[in-house]
Design an enzyme around this catalytic site. Structure first.
Site: not given
Ligand SMILES: Nc1ncnc2c1ncn2[C@@H]1O[C@H](COP(=O)(O)OP(=O)(O)OP(=O)(O)O)[C@@H](O)[C@H]1O
Ligand SMILES: O=P(O)(O)OC[C@@]1(O)O[C@H](CO)[C@@H](O)[C@@H]1O
Length: 307
Positions: A248-249
């Site tokens: 997501g970042d």
């Molecule tokens: N299974 C997957 N296949 C392809 N791309 C993925 C997949 N999972 C995550 N991504 C990529 O990661 C981006 C962010 O994923 P997600 O929607 O889970 O956001 P998030 O919950 O903010 O992420 P994070 O898991 O980092 O907190 C998606 O827009 C996509 O580009």
């Molecule tokens: O506890 P928060 O601040 O919601 O999320 C922190 C965190 O899970 O988010 C990053 C991945 O997006 C990690 O580097 C970190 O450990």
């Protein structure tokens, strides 16, 4: 200049093993400790994409020192406010499933907050401020709203990746860009799970609040970008999911990088989703070559004209 704020950084302790058995001693086959927290990750990905940024927020104790030192070794400017308590450690278990245990946040004092707000006096038109991640328990939920107002007064753009009450308040200050995932969007509007199509009325609602870009991610099921000119859908490329920490970042960093390179809105969207997927398919964060390669697999559909 791009500034990232991480109010609640962490050492991310990645622990790899085949599987976890609860109630027994498990032994890791490998492990790794890295500086983490959402704003810090945005800065790290920006660096890989070729863009400098400066990290701000709160760090303390031996864990805080580790974060500052490793960021500086990576060539990222660390301009944190030092606090009395230790920065948290977040455990990222990478086994047959991914499991995360994020540590409890340290105590932040009123004077620490004042220090951060003073730092924001440097912001000026053309700067971008990224506010990302959880808010430590001792800070009010209105903090992102306050920081957004401070930045807006100085004509800087604000990019927010947060959730819960802090996110709800932040929206009231009309940030430039928000990136909820579909769970966070559903939580915000108190609805059940949403598909990309079902998210449209909520994206429009957010655009009406004077937010320029609303990017909703649906993990491997695509993403939606709402703007005043149009609402777009991007598919996500297919690949092996290796690590979702920081995906997501990477979307946020990809969008910022693309805007800095004056890419069109649609190309910025493509680039940001490709950055998210390139990280999801890597052990660590994405590399620019992989992002550019994955862009070729992304098609953008115009779902509707804007609001
Ligand atoms: N299974 C997957 N296949 C392809 N791309 C993925 C997949 N999972 C995550 N991504 C990529 O990661 C981006 C962010 O994923 P997600 O929607 O889970 O956001 P998030 O919950 O903010 O992420 P994070 O898991 O980092 O907190 C998606 O827009 C996509 O580009
Ligand atoms: O506890 P928060 O601040 O919601 O999320 C922190 C965190 O899970 O988010 C990053 C991945 O997006 C990690 O580097 C970190 O450990």
């Amino acid at each position: 200049m791009i500034f990232t704020v991480t109010l609640n950084p962490a050492i991310d302790h990645f622990v790899r093993l085949d599987r976890v058995e609860l109630g027994t001693v498990n032994r890791a086959s490998s492990d790794q400790k890295v500086a983490g927290g959402k704003g810090i990750n945005v800065s790290k990905v920006l660096k890989r994409l070729g863009h400098p940024s400066e990290t701000m927020g709160f760090i303390g104790g031996f864990t805080g020192r580790f974060i500052k030192e490793t960021l500086e070794q990576e060539g990222i400017t660390a301009n944190f406010t030092e606090i009395a308590s230790d920065t948290r450690i977040n455990i990222k278990i990478q086994a047959d499933q991914e499991t995360e245990i994020n540590g409890a946040s340290p105590r932040i004092l009123e004077e620490d907050l004042k220090n951060l707000i003073t730092q924001l006096e440097r912001l000026k038109a053309g700067d971008q401020l990224v506010l990302a991640g959880s808010v430590p328990e001792t800070i009010k939920d209105t903090i992102y709203m306050t920081l957004t107002e401070e930045a807006r007064k100085r004509k800087a753009d604000v990019f927010i990746d947060s959730s819960g009450r802090a996110f709800e308040y932040a929206i009231k200050a009309a940030p430039t860009f928000i990136k909820p995932n579909h769970h966070e969007l559903a939580e915000l509007f108190e609805t059940g799970p949403l598909t990309p199509k079902e998210s449209l009325p909520y994206v429009k609602e957010l655009l009406k609040k004077d937010i320029k870009y609303v990017l909703v991610s649906f993990a491997g099921e695509g993403a939606v970008l709402g703007t005043r000119e149009g609402i777009y859908f991007a598919n996500t490329p297919k690949g092996e999911l290796k690590n979702s920490v920081g995906a997501g970042d990477s979307v946020v960093a990809g969008f910022l990088a693309a805007l800095s390179e004056n890419k069109s809105t649609v190309d910025a969207f493509k680039f940001s989703v490709a950055a998210g997927s390139a990280t999801a398919f890597s052990e660590g964060f994405c590399q620019r070559e992989d992002v550019e390669e994955l862009m070729k697999e992304i098609n953008i559909i115009n779902l509707e004209e804007g609001v």
